[in-house]
Design a protein around this motif. Structure first.
Motif, PDB file in Angstrom:
ATOM      1  N   ALA A  51      -7.504   5.765  10.242  1.00  0.00           N
ATOM      2  CA  ALA A  51      -6.834   4.820  11.145  1.00  0.00           C
ATOM      3  C   ALA A  51      -7.659   3.552  11.323  1.00  0.00           C
ATOM      4  O   ALA A  51      -7.110   2.446  11.418  1.00  0.00           O
ATOM      5  CB  ALA A  51      -6.582   5.485  12.497  1.00  0.00           C
ATOM      6  N   ALA A  52      -8.989   3.693  11.361  1.00  0.00           N
ATOM      7  CA  ALA A  52      -9.862   2.527  11.519  1.00  0.00           C
ATOM      8  C   ALA A  52      -9.769   1.610  10.308  1.00  0.00           C
ATOM      9  O   ALA A  52      -9.800   0.375  10.447  1.00  0.00           O
ATOM     10  CB  ALA A  52     -11.302   2.981  11.733  1.00  0.00           C
ATOM     11  N   LEU A  53      -9.646   2.173   9.120  1.00  0.00           N
ATOM     12  CA  LEU A  53      -9.508   1.348   7.919  1.00  0.00           C
ATOM     13  C   LEU A  53      -8.200   0.558   7.946  1.00  0.00           C
ATOM     14  O   LEU A  53      -8.151  -0.615   7.549  1.00  0.00           O
ATOM     15  CB  LEU A  53      -9.570   2.230   6.667  1.00  0.00           C
ATOM     16  CG  LEU A  53     -10.961   2.777   6.328  1.00  0.00           C
ATOM     17  CD1 LEU A  53     -10.865   3.845   5.243  1.00  0.00           C
ATOM     18  CD2 LEU A  53     -11.889   1.646   5.870  1.00  0.00           C
ATOM     19  N   HIS A  54      -7.133   1.194   8.411  1.00  0.00           N
ATOM     20  CA  HIS A  54      -5.866   0.464   8.546  1.00  0.00           C
ATOM     21  C   HIS A  54      -5.983  -0.634   9.601  1.00  0.00           C
ATOM     22  O   HIS A  54      -5.464  -1.740   9.417  1.00  0.00           O
ATOM     23  CB  HIS A  54      -4.741   1.429   8.921  1.00  0.00           C
ATOM     24  CG  HIS A  54      -4.304   2.315   7.793  1.00  0.00           C
ATOM     25  ND1 HIS A  54      -3.809   1.817   6.601  1.00  0.00           N
ATOM     26  CD2 HIS A  54      -4.270   3.663   7.673  1.00  0.00           C
ATOM     27  CE1 HIS A  54      -3.492   2.818   5.799  1.00  0.00           C
ATOM     28  NE2 HIS A  54      -3.780   3.954   6.416  1.00  0.00           N
ATOM     29  N   ALA A  55      -6.674  -0.326  10.694  1.00  0.00           N
ATOM     30  CA  ALA A  55      -6.814  -1.295  11.781  1.00  0.00           C
ATOM     31  C   ALA A  55      -7.673  -2.486  11.376  1.00  0.00           C
ATOM     32  O   ALA A  55      -7.511  -3.585  11.899  1.00  0.00           O
ATOM     33  CB  ALA A  55      -7.417  -0.616  13.010  1.00  0.00           C
ATOM     34  N   ASP A  56      -8.567  -2.261  10.437  1.00  0.00           N
ATOM     35  CA  ASP A  56      -9.491  -3.314  10.004  1.00  0.00           C
ATOM     36  C   ASP A  56      -8.857  -4.296   9.035  1.00  0.00           C
ATOM     37  O   ASP A  56      -9.341  -5.416   8.859  1.00  0.00           O
ATOM     38  CB  ASP A  56     -10.719  -2.668   9.357  1.00  0.00           C
ATOM     39  CG  ASP A  56     -11.787  -3.684   9.007  1.00  0.00           C
ATOM     40  OD1 ASP A  56     -12.228  -4.426   9.922  1.00  0.00           O
ATOM     41  OD2 ASP A  56     -12.190  -3.748   7.826  1.00  0.00           O
ATOM     42  N   ALA A  57      -7.759  -3.887   8.387  1.00  0.00           N
ATOM     43  CA  ALA A  57      -7.145  -4.718   7.341  1.00  0.00           C
ATOM     44  C   ALA A  57      -6.183  -5.746   7.940  1.00  0.00           C
ATOM     45  O   ALA A  57      -5.446  -5.443   8.881  1.00  0.00           O
ATOM     46  CB  ALA A  57      -6.401  -3.835   6.344  1.00  0.00           C
ATOM     47  N   ARG A  58      -6.186  -6.944   7.367  1.00  0.00           N
ATOM     48  CA  ARG A  58      -5.283  -7.988   7.846  1.00  0.00           C
ATOM     49  C   ARG A  58      -3.868  -7.814   7.296  1.00  0.00           C
ATOM     50  O   ARG A  58      -2.924  -8.425   7.784  1.00  0.00           O
ATOM     51  CB  ARG A  58      -5.828  -9.360   7.463  1.00  0.00           C
ATOM     52  CG  ARG A  58      -7.085  -9.751   8.232  1.00  0.00           C
ATOM     53  CD  ARG A  58      -7.597 -11.107   7.836  1.00  0.00           C
ATOM     54  NE  ARG A  58      -8.030 -11.136   6.433  1.00  0.00           N
ATOM     55  CZ  ARG A  58      -8.520 -12.196   5.821  1.00  0.00           C
ATOM     56  NH1 ARG A  58      -8.608 -13.353   6.495  1.00  0.00           N
ATOM     57  NH2 ARG A  58      -8.912 -12.140   4.560  1.00  0.00           N
ATOM     58  N   SER A  59      -3.708  -6.973   6.289  1.00  0.00           N
ATOM     59  CA  SER A  59      -2.391  -6.676   5.724  1.00  0.00           C
ATOM     60  C   SER A  59      -2.496  -5.381   4.936  1.00  0.00           C
ATOM     61  O   SER A  59      -3.603  -4.892   4.665  1.00  0.00           O
ATOM     62  CB  SER A  59      -1.923  -7.810   4.795  1.00  0.00           C
ATOM     63  OG  SER A  59      -2.745  -7.861   3.634  1.00  0.00           O
ATOM     64  N   THR A  60      -1.339  -4.829   4.562  1.00  0.00           N
ATOM     65  CA  THR A  60      -1.348  -3.607   3.760  1.00  0.00           C
ATOM     66  C   THR A  60      -2.067  -3.837   2.439  1.00  0.00           C
ATOM     67  O   THR A  60      -2.832  -2.990   1.971  1.00  0.00           O
ATOM     68  CB  THR A  60       0.105  -3.137   3.502  1.00  0.00           C
ATOM     69  OG1 THR A  60       0.719  -2.852   4.761  1.00  0.00           O
ATOM     70  CG2 THR A  60       0.123  -1.887   2.647  1.00  0.00           C
ATOM     71  N   ALA A  61      -1.831  -5.008   1.842  1.00  0.00           N
ATOM     72  CA  ALA A  61      -2.439  -5.316   0.548  1.00  0.00           C
ATOM     73  C   ALA A  61      -3.955  -5.387   0.637  1.00  0.00           C
ATOM     74  O   ALA A  61      -4.661  -5.081  -0.333  1.00  0.00           O
ATOM     75  CB  ALA A  61      -1.883  -6.633   0.011  1.00  0.00           C
ATOM     76  N   GLU A  62      -4.480  -5.807   1.798  1.00  0.00           N
ATOM     77  CA  GLU A  62      -5.924  -5.950   1.955  1.00  0.00           C
ATOM     78  C   GLU A  62      -6.596  -4.678   2.464  1.00  0.00           C
ATOM     79  O   GLU A  62      -7.804  -4.657   2.694  1.00  0.00           O
ATOM     80  CB  GLU A  62      -6.222  -7.103   2.914  1.00  0.00           C
ATOM     81  CG  GLU A  62      -5.793  -8.463   2.379  1.00  0.00           C
ATOM     82  CD  GLU A  62      -6.092  -9.578   3.363  1.00  0.00           C
ATOM     83  OE1 GLU A  62      -7.286  -9.849   3.601  1.00  0.00           O
ATOM     84  OE2 GLU A  62      -5.137 -10.163   3.898  1.00  0.00           O
ATOM     85  N   THR A  63      -5.821  -3.609   2.631  1.00  0.00           N
ATOM     86  CA  THR A  63      -6.389  -2.331   3.066  1.00  0.00           C
ATOM     87  C   THR A  63      -7.310  -1.773   1.991  1.00  0.00           C
ATOM     88  O   THR A  63      -7.009  -1.858   0.802  1.00  0.00           O
ATOM     89  CB  THR A  63      -5.269  -1.320   3.357  1.00  0.00           C
ATOM     90  OG1 THR A  63      -4.390  -1.857   4.349  1.00  0.00           O
ATOM     91  CG2 THR A  63      -5.837  -0.001   3.847  1.00  0.00           C
ATOM     92  N   ASP A  64      -8.437  -1.219   2.421  1.00  0.00           N
ATOM     93  CA  ASP A  64      -9.361  -0.593   1.469  1.00  0.00           C
ATOM     94  C   ASP A  64      -8.813   0.791   1.112  1.00  0.00           C
ATOM     95  O   ASP A  64      -9.264   1.818   1.617  1.00  0.00           O
ATOM     96  CB  ASP A  64     -10.752  -0.477   2.097  1.00  0.00           C
ATOM     97  CG  ASP A  64     -11.815  -0.054   1.084  1.00  0.00           C
ATOM     98  OD1 ASP A  64     -11.447   0.522   0.042  1.00  0.00           O
ATOM     99  OD2 ASP A  64     -13.012  -0.282   1.340  1.00  0.00           O
ATOM    100  N   TRP A  65      -7.831   0.798   0.201  1.00  0.00           N
ATOM    101  CA  TRP A  65      -7.146   2.042  -0.142  1.00  0.00           C
ATOM    102  C   TRP A  65      -8.065   3.040  -0.842  1.00  0.00           C
ATOM    103  O   TRP A  65      -7.867   4.250  -0.742  1.00  0.00           O
ATOM    104  CB  TRP A  65      -5.926   1.752  -1.011  1.00  0.00           C
ATOM    105  CG  TRP A  65      -4.784   1.170  -0.230  1.00  0.00           C
ATOM    106  CD1 TRP A  65      -4.347  -0.120  -0.228  1.00  0.00           C
ATOM    107  CD2 TRP A  65      -3.942   1.876   0.691  1.00  0.00           C
ATOM    108  NE1 TRP A  65      -3.293  -0.276   0.632  1.00  0.00           N
ATOM    109  CE2 TRP A  65      -3.026   0.940   1.210  1.00  0.00           C
ATOM    110  CE3 TRP A  65      -3.883   3.202   1.129  1.00  0.00           C
ATOM    111  CZ2 TRP A  65      -2.044   1.294   2.141  1.00  0.00           C
ATOM    112  CZ3 TRP A  65      -2.917   3.554   2.051  1.00  0.00           C
ATOM    113  CH2 TRP A  65      -2.012   2.612   2.548  1.00  0.00           C
ATOM    114  N   THR A  66      -9.075   2.541  -1.534  1.00  0.00           N
ATOM    115  CA  THR A  66     -10.015   3.447  -2.187  1.00  0.00           C
ATOM    116  C   THR A  66     -10.741   4.301  -1.156  1.00  0.00           C
ATOM    117  O   THR A  66     -10.871   5.523  -1.310  1.00  0.00           O
ATOM    118  CB  THR A  66     -11.029   2.665  -3.035  1.00  0.00           C
ATOM    119  OG1 THR A  66     -10.327   1.931  -4.051  1.00  0.00           O
ATOM    120  CG2 THR A  66     -12.023   3.604  -3.697  1.00  0.00           C
TER     121      THR A  66
END
Length: 382
Positions: free
Chosen positions: A269-284
């Motif tokens: 959840a923190a990784l999602h909260a940190d991203a400015r958009s879905t594309a910029e999410t650290d999916w790895t």
């Protein structure tokens, strides 16, 4: 009167905790506390005592002793109640923990444990709980009464099952907001209380997870009340202060190096909260955390969510390949398949799967969202 009601809501669970710690039967003690609260509500507007909690303890103790008096036990119980001094802050925290363990007793089904927790520890009325769960008040009263009878006479001579307590609190949180009671906020309040009494990192992990999810609350529906997915949420509406609080609590928990599933979910959840958009999410990193979560639990829901992350990292075809090994009976299976087929360019299949997912949806909001997704692809000419 509102301030008085709030004061009694706070004091009720504390007084109940004192009686239970002193050896009172839970069901009889809860009844005695409720009688004392009613008496306080009647008397205090004109004559509030200098020590409200001590007054309630005295009155509730007397009512309890009167209710359970017998020729054999009367003197022992009365002496114990009248001789024990008032509790300090540490004992109050211990009483909160004791009540949580009793209310979340393993013998209780989840629905009963939730109701009893909200009543005994949360201080909510039966009417408020019934309204929150959209059931008649009489039905909820019966549920709570059965729960109290089930744990009647139980004494915790050793620590209870913390995992059960955490699962019950998370069930409360996931109910969100219904009626006049904000159950998500109530769950956060109760989990904060528990965190003050426990150094277990999973307690902090659950609190962090709740805060990180709660921070996105304002963006989850549009002005028409329609569900908005994470990818389409207006992230400027997210509560950054609550996110920061959740991240801080999570980091403290992770530093103890005793990883559990709530900590892992909070990290995702923190990784999602940190991203400015879905594309910029650290999916790895998200995928790595899902791998960790899969090692901790064999939940098919976790496997399904991991498929989504894999699809973002390695592409939709890789996601679809992994999806084939996930039980198709898992909720949202068809919705994930539809999403991956759409990303892969198979719009006709995606449209059909969105329609299938809509028919299987368990909530009106989710059904309407999936129906709109299917209609969108139909409108696009597929």
């Amino acid at each position: 009167m509102h301030d008085l009601a709030e004061l009694l809501k706070q004091l009720g669970p504390q007084v109940l905790g004192i009686l239970v710690r002193r050896g009172a039967d839970f069901a009889a003690a809860e009844d005695a506390v409720q009688e004392a609260l009613v008496e306080a509500f009647r008397r205090w507007p004109n004559d509030q005592p200098d020590e409200p909690k001590a007054w309630l303890v005295t009155v509730a103790s007397r009512k309890y002793v009167d209710a359970v008096r017998s020729e054999v036990a009367r003197r022992r119980r009365e002496e114990r109640f009248h001789e024990e001094p008032d509790q300090g802050a540490t004992e109050q925290a211990d009483d909160t923990l004791l009540l949580l363990f009793l209310s979340c007793h393993p013998a209780l089904p989840p629905a009963s444990a939730v109701a009893l927790t909200l009543r005994a520890v949360g201080g909510l009325t039966t009417r408020q709980i019934a309204q929150a769960y959209l059931v008649p008040e009489a039905t909820m009263a019966q549920r709570i009464s059965r729960a109290k009878r089930t744990i009647s006479g139980e004494r915790l001579t050793q620590p209870g099952d913390l995992g059960v307590v955490l699962r019950v609190l998370y069930l409360v949180f996931n109910e969100g907001y219904t009626g006049e009671v904000d159950l998500a906020a109530e769950a956060i309040r109760l989990t904060r209380q528990l965190a003050r009494t426990s150094d277990e990192p999973e307690v902090a992990g659950l609190l962090a997870l709740m805060l990180l999810h709660h921070a996105r609350r304002a963006s989850r529906r549009n002005p028409d009340g329609q569900l908005v997915t994470l990818a389409d949420q207006d992230r400027s509406l997210w509560d950054t202060a609550t996110i920061a609080d959740g991240v801080r609590i999570l980091q403290t928990a992770l530093a103890k190096d005793r990883l559990g599933e709530f900590q892992v979910q909070a990290a995702i959840a923190a990784l999602h909260a940190d991203a400015r958009s879905t594309a910029e999410t650290d999916w790895t990193q998200v995928l790595e955390w899902y791998d960790e979560l899969a090692r901790l639990t064999d939940s098919p829901v976790v496997a399904l969510n991991r498929v989504v992350a894999l699809g973002e990292v390695d592409g939709p075809l890789a996601g679809l390949k992994a999806l084939a090994s996930v039980d198709p009976g898992v909720p949202r299976h068809a919705a994930v398949a539809a999403y991956l087929h759409e990303k892969a360019g198979d719009l006709a299949q995606a449209r059909d799967l969105y329609a299938v997912a809509a028919r299987a949806a368990t909530s009106t909001a989710e059904r309407d969202h999936l129906t709109r997704q299917a209609a969108r692809l139909h409108t696009d000419g597929t």
